[in-house]
Design a protein around this motif. Sequence first.
Motif, PDB file in Angstrom:
ATOM      1  N   GLU A  48      51.083  -5.773  27.040  1.00 30.92           N
ATOM      2  CA  GLU A  48      49.877  -6.377  27.597  1.00 30.92           C
ATOM      3  C   GLU A  48      50.197  -7.739  28.192  1.00 30.92           C
ATOM      4  O   GLU A  48      49.606  -8.144  29.205  1.00 30.92           O
ATOM      5  CB  GLU A  48      48.820  -6.502  26.501  1.00 30.92           C
ATOM      6  CG  GLU A  48      47.456  -6.933  27.000  1.00 30.92           C
ATOM      7  CD  GLU A  48      46.402  -6.933  25.900  1.00 30.92           C
ATOM      8  OE1 GLU A  48      45.301  -7.474  26.140  1.00 30.92           O
ATOM      9  OE2 GLU A  48      46.683  -6.388  24.817  1.00 30.92           O
ATOM     10  N   HIS A  49      51.143  -8.449  27.596  1.00 36.79           N
ATOM     11  CA  HIS A  49      51.561  -9.746  28.128  1.00 36.79           C
ATOM     12  C   HIS A  49      52.160  -9.591  29.519  1.00 36.79           C
ATOM     13  O   HIS A  49      51.899 -10.410  30.416  1.00 36.79           O
ATOM     14  CB  HIS A  49      52.578 -10.388  27.183  1.00 36.79           C
ATOM     15  CG  HIS A  49      53.182 -11.659  27.714  1.00 36.79           C
ATOM     16  ND1 HIS A  49      52.490 -12.851  27.747  1.00 36.79           N
ATOM     17  CD2 HIS A  49      54.405 -11.911  28.260  1.00 36.79           C
ATOM     18  CE1 HIS A  49      53.257 -13.792  28.278  1.00 36.79           C
ATOM     19  NE2 HIS A  49      54.421 -13.246  28.589  1.00 36.79           N
ATOM     20  N   THR A  50      52.958  -8.543  29.728  1.00 35.68           N
ATOM     21  CA  THR A  50      53.553  -8.312  31.046  1.00 35.68           C
ATOM     22  C   THR A  50      52.478  -8.024  32.079  1.00 35.68           C
ATOM     23  O   THR A  50      52.515  -8.548  33.205  1.00 35.68           O
ATOM     24  CB  THR A  50      54.543  -7.130  30.993  1.00 35.68           C
ATOM     25  OG1 THR A  50      55.634  -7.473  30.131  1.00 35.68           O
ATOM     26  CG2 THR A  50      55.092  -6.811  32.382  1.00 35.68           C
ATOM     27  N   VAL A  51      51.506  -7.189  31.718  1.00 40.31           N
ATOM     28  CA  VAL A  51      50.409  -6.883  32.640  1.00 40.31           C
ATOM     29  C   VAL A  51      49.673  -8.166  33.025  1.00 40.31           C
ATOM     30  O   VAL A  51      49.380  -8.411  34.207  1.00 40.31           O
ATOM     31  CB  VAL A  51      49.432  -5.870  32.014  1.00 40.31           C
ATOM     32  CG1 VAL A  51      48.193  -5.697  32.904  1.00 40.31           C
ATOM     33  CG2 VAL A  51      50.130  -4.528  31.812  1.00 40.31           C
ATOM     34  N   ALA A  52      49.392  -9.004  32.031  1.00 40.54           N
ATOM     35  CA  ALA A  52      48.696 -10.256  32.302  1.00 40.54           C
ATOM     36  C   ALA A  52      49.521 -11.153  33.223  1.00 40.54           C
ATOM     37  O   ALA A  52      48.980 -11.767  34.154  1.00 40.54           O
ATOM     38  CB  ALA A  52      48.389 -10.982  30.991  1.00 40.54           C
ATOM     39  N   SER A  53      50.829 -11.230  32.982  1.00 40.05           N
ATOM     40  CA  SER A  53      51.696 -12.087  33.795  1.00 40.05           C
ATOM     41  C   SER A  53      51.737 -11.616  35.242  1.00 40.05           C
ATOM     42  O   SER A  53      51.738 -12.433  36.175  1.00 40.05           O
ATOM     43  CB  SER A  53      53.115 -12.095  33.210  1.00 40.05           C
ATOM     44  OG  SER A  53      53.124 -12.696  31.933  1.00 40.05           O
ATOM     45  N   VAL A  54      51.750 -10.303  35.436  1.00 37.90           N
ATOM     46  CA  VAL A  54      51.742  -9.766  36.799  1.00 37.90           C
ATOM     47  C   VAL A  54      50.413 -10.075  37.473  1.00 37.90           C
ATOM     48  O   VAL A  54      50.371 -10.537  38.622  1.00 37.90           O
ATOM     49  CB  VAL A  54      52.012  -8.249  36.786  1.00 37.90           C
ATOM     50  CG1 VAL A  54      51.761  -7.654  38.176  1.00 37.90           C
ATOM     51  CG2 VAL A  54      53.444  -7.966  36.348  1.00 37.90           C
ATOM     52  N   GLU A  55      49.311  -9.842  36.771  1.00 38.96           N
ATOM     53  CA  GLU A  55      47.991 -10.065  37.368  1.00 38.96           C
ATOM     54  C   GLU A  55      47.766 -11.530  37.717  1.00 38.96           C
ATOM     55  O   GLU A  55      47.063 -11.839  38.691  1.00 38.96           O
ATOM     56  CB  GLU A  55      46.900  -9.585  36.415  1.00 38.96           C
ATOM     57  CG  GLU A  55      46.825  -8.072  36.291  1.00 38.96           C
ATOM     58  CD  GLU A  55      45.616  -7.603  35.505  1.00 38.96           C
ATOM     59  OE1 GLU A  55      45.341  -6.394  35.504  1.00 38.96           O
ATOM     60  OE2 GLU A  55      44.926  -8.461  34.881  1.00 38.96           O
ATOM     61  N   LEU A  56      48.359 -12.419  36.957  1.00 42.48           N
ATOM     62  CA  LEU A  56      48.183 -13.855  37.218  1.00 42.48           C
ATOM     63  C   LEU A  56      49.210 -14.404  38.199  1.00 42.48           C
ATOM     64  O   LEU A  56      49.240 -15.601  38.476  1.00 42.48           O
ATOM     65  CB  LEU A  56      48.265 -14.626  35.896  1.00 42.48           C
ATOM     66  CG  LEU A  56      47.138 -14.326  34.886  1.00 42.48           C
ATOM     67  CD1 LEU A  56      47.430 -14.997  33.554  1.00 42.48           C
ATOM     68  CD2 LEU A  56      45.806 -14.784  35.451  1.00 42.48           C
ATOM     69  N   GLY A  57      50.064 -13.536  38.721  1.00 38.51           N
ATOM     70  CA  GLY A  57      51.047 -13.974  39.704  1.00 38.51           C
ATOM     71  C   GLY A  57      52.185 -14.771  39.130  1.00 38.51           C
ATOM     72  O   GLY A  57      52.852 -15.529  39.834  1.00 38.51           O
ATOM     73  N   ARG A  58      52.455 -14.598  37.845  1.00 34.70           N
ATOM     74  CA  ARG A  58      53.516 -15.360  37.184  1.00 34.70           C
ATOM     75  C   ARG A  58      54.808 -14.563  37.052  1.00 34.70           C
ATOM     76  O   ARG A  58      55.828 -15.113  36.635  1.00 34.70           O
ATOM     77  CB  ARG A  58      53.051 -15.792  35.786  1.00 34.70           C
ATOM     78  CG  ARG A  58      51.868 -16.746  35.796  1.00 34.70           C
ATOM     79  CD  ARG A  58      51.366 -16.981  34.380  1.00 34.70           C
ATOM     80  NE  ARG A  58      50.225 -17.891  34.363  1.00 34.70           N
ATOM     81  CZ  ARG A  58      49.447 -18.085  33.311  1.00 34.70           C
ATOM     82  NH1 ARG A  58      49.709 -17.437  32.174  1.00 34.70           N
ATOM     83  NH2 ARG A  58      48.429 -18.915  33.365  1.00 34.70           N
TER      84      ARG A  58
END
Length: 279
Positions: A48-58
């Motif tokens: 879930e952390h990876t998904v969040a990082s992708v969605e936030l452009g990080r």
Amino acid sequence: MAEGTQGMTGGEPESSDSLRTFGAVVQALREHLGMSRKELAQAVQFSEHTVASVELGRRMPDPVFVERADVALGNTGALKKAAEFLNRQPGLAAWFRRWALLEAKAISLYTYECRMLPGLLQTEAYARQLFADELPPLTNEQIEAHWIARAKRQELLRERPNTAFGFILEEHLFRRCTGSEDITRDLIDHVLRIAQWRNVEIQVMPLVRKSHAGLHGPMRLAETPEHRWYAYTEAPVTGQLISDIKAISVLQQRYARMRAQALTLEDSVSLLERMRGEL
């Protein structure tokens, strides 16, 4: 110069804007389908952390993430198309970035090179000579960025002891004495040290060889933790990430033949030691 450095096209914008845009598309599609981040993470088999990082452009999404997310979010091909427009990060060309992500996670990584020593094996002096020879000329700042990016990639060899690395290198890459005899001597010493590592195999393709399966040019093969194979080929101003299983099969056959045609591991070390003594 190759090896995914920016070279003559270094004027493109930084990657942050394109990463944020891609991430926003992922988030918009997910929310449109009423899917939570946790549910998408489960669907793509990433955290879930990876998904969040992708969605936030990080975080730059790797090819496996893009393929799985595209299927999970409607199978429209939109994410695959959007991923093609992700811009570069300093020191790495756009076309190389996706391969670098695969390279960083690979459990097997095989390289055949006939133009220059692969970036993972280069010394700083050797790499800087390649950058200095680039046309149009690079600024000192560009050269520094390229070396920082290359040095970062080289950490793979030290940080992934469970990854199997294989290199087939043409003999003439050492005999050319790129930069100087001193640079070549240090380069050979560096390669000989790495050749002693348990997870690294280095073979030299002899200068005289009646039959050679690598005449189509350099190639790289990577196996992911999911046991999926990818390949990568590179030209002066572009590169191609290959996922087609038939094309990869052909490249695997060529690489396997070259392993048989090149010198053994022991004979390769002996040849490198002889060449060093001649300098």
